[in-house]
Enzyme design. Structure first.
Site: not given
Ligand code: ZN
Length: 439
Positions: A321, A78-80, A195, A325, A110
């Protein structure tokens, strides 16, 4: 001092020759494992083997004592970007990845906005071209805005670069939507990655339902919240066809379901994250919210089942994963803090524990971070072969070091592995024939 040579996409010239000598060359895809030489010309592997001669105009890199293998592939990060670039972006995330020996990542969709349109894929591709230090790939969303209702235009998204589909961050709760996703998977030849979490069963729990949740008096997430979705998905897969990939498998029960599906010959694969085979929910007592992720750290019994799954090959891939944050998102109560930990800089050393402990051979371990991972996303990387892309990593298997989160290249430092003693690291990472990172 570590050196970066960035960004990689300022491509090497097509006649640039680099000659890696005295390397223990491992190609997990073919089982090749010999000390020798490897030559790259431009962004491709020209040759490798024993007793090769260096061209007179080649740059020579001595890899004595080290392993040279295909660059690692992390199929869940997740590189946001776009949306939460104060936590990570394509530049910092990929810089963090290459320190970990990773040359290709697969971003989860996401983001904000989600990767449900060709427009967001265009953004990703253009920004990656400008700032990324490794290959950036991405899953598209299964459903529009990840609402779990209406399928995206998967065909168009594949055209824009999607390597598969998931609503990761959230499960697809509606079985009929999952059925239609498998129909598309069958037609389009791409994977549907889940997921696996029944939101009603996880019931706003924040850590594993077990000893730690009892001790801390917080609501737990039971194993069945994962396994009932996996069982359901596999039943739909069996009826419809297509390909299924279980993201971040965390429970013994889900492992058992994957085992039965593979025995039936279904097209099902699974990945596990290093934290799930390294830690149990007891880590929450020590590391607090930095040990909070979804799915949560489970029991010792689950951890051992995952290791057994890795050993027997039931688990195809290791993926991090990577979920950065900022401090504000983690400096909260266990119930309120965000889920997730960073991982790309610690995947290799943590995974090498399995090799150092004699649980997995080096080839089998590397396969889970190279060729096996590539196969899941229909990617031609992760192999050493003449003419293959020159994405490489040089690994010092025996370098002992202590993880210090403050030193991470990632914008975020949320990890329960602070102070862990590990053995092994990437000492040189090569993307498309160019060294992007060296120790
Ligand atoms: Zn997940």
């Amino acid at each position: 001092m570590s050196k970066f040579n960035l960004p990689y996409n300022q491509a090497v010239s097509q006649d640039k020759k680099t000659f890696y000598k005295n390397a223990r060359i491992i190609d997990a895809a073919s089982g090749y494992d010999k000390v020798g030489e490897l030559l790259t010309i431009g962004d491709k592997i020209a040759d490798f083997g024993q007793n090769l001669n260096a061209p007179t105009d080649a740059e020579i890199i001595d890899c004595s004592g080290n392993v040279l293998t295909a660059g690692l592939i992390d199929i869940q990060v997740h590189f946001r970007d776009p949306g939460q670039t104060h936590k990570e972006d394509l530049e910092s995330g990929s810089r963090s990845a290459v320190v970990g020996g990773i040359t290709t990542v697969v971003c989860q969709p996401n983001t904000a906005p989600t990767l449900d349109s060709t427009l967001t894929f265009d953004y990703l591709r253009l920004k990656a071209k400008e700032v990324a230090h490794c290959n950036i790939k991405a899953y598209g969303c299964i459903t529009k805005a990840m609402k779990g209702e209406e399928l995206t235009d998967m065909n168009a998204l594949i055209g824009a670069g999607a390597v598969g589909f998931t609503d990761d961050g959230l499960p697809v709760m509606n079985a009929n939507v999952m059925r239609r996703a498998f129909e598309s998977s069958k037609n389009l030849g791409v994977v549907i990655a889940q997921h696996a979490e029944d939101l009603n069963l996880s019931n706003k729990g924040c850590i594993n339902e077990g000893r730690a949740s009892l001790e801390l008096g917080v609501r737990g997430i039971p194993n069945i919240s994962e396994s009932v979705i996996v069982e359901r998905d596999l039943a739909i897969l069996e009826a419809i066809g297509g390909r299924y990939h279980l993201l971040h498998c965390s429970t013994k029960e889900a492992m058992d379901a994957i085992k039965r599906a593979k025995a039936k010959g279904l097209q099902a694969t699974a990945e596990v994250s290093p934290h799930h085979f390294m830690l149990t929910d007891a880590a929450v007592l020590k590391s607090g919210t930095n040990a909070k992720m979804n799915p949560p750290l489970r029991s010792e019994e689950d951890r051992l089942a995952l290791i057994e799954g890795l050993r027997t090959g039931l688990i195809d891939a290791i993926a991090t994963d990577h979920a950065p944050h900022d401090l504000a998102s983690k400096n909260k109560t266990l119930e309120e803090a965000a889920f997730g930990i960073v991982g790309v800089e610690t995947m290799l050393p943590l995974s090498l524990t399995l090799y150092h402990q004699g649980i997995l051979s080096l080839i089998d371990l590397l396969a889970k971070m190279t060729c096996n991972a590539a196969r899941i996303i229909n990617f031609d990387g992760g192999v050493l072969a003449k003419g293959a892309r020159a994405d490489l990593v040089v690994i010092d298997l025996n370098h002992e070091w202590i993880i210090e989160c403050e030193k991470f290249q990632s914008k975020s430092k949320n990890s329960p592995f602070e102070g862990f003693k590990v053995k092994g690291r990437a000492v040189r990472t090569v993307v498309a024939g160019k060294t992007v990172f060296e120790v």
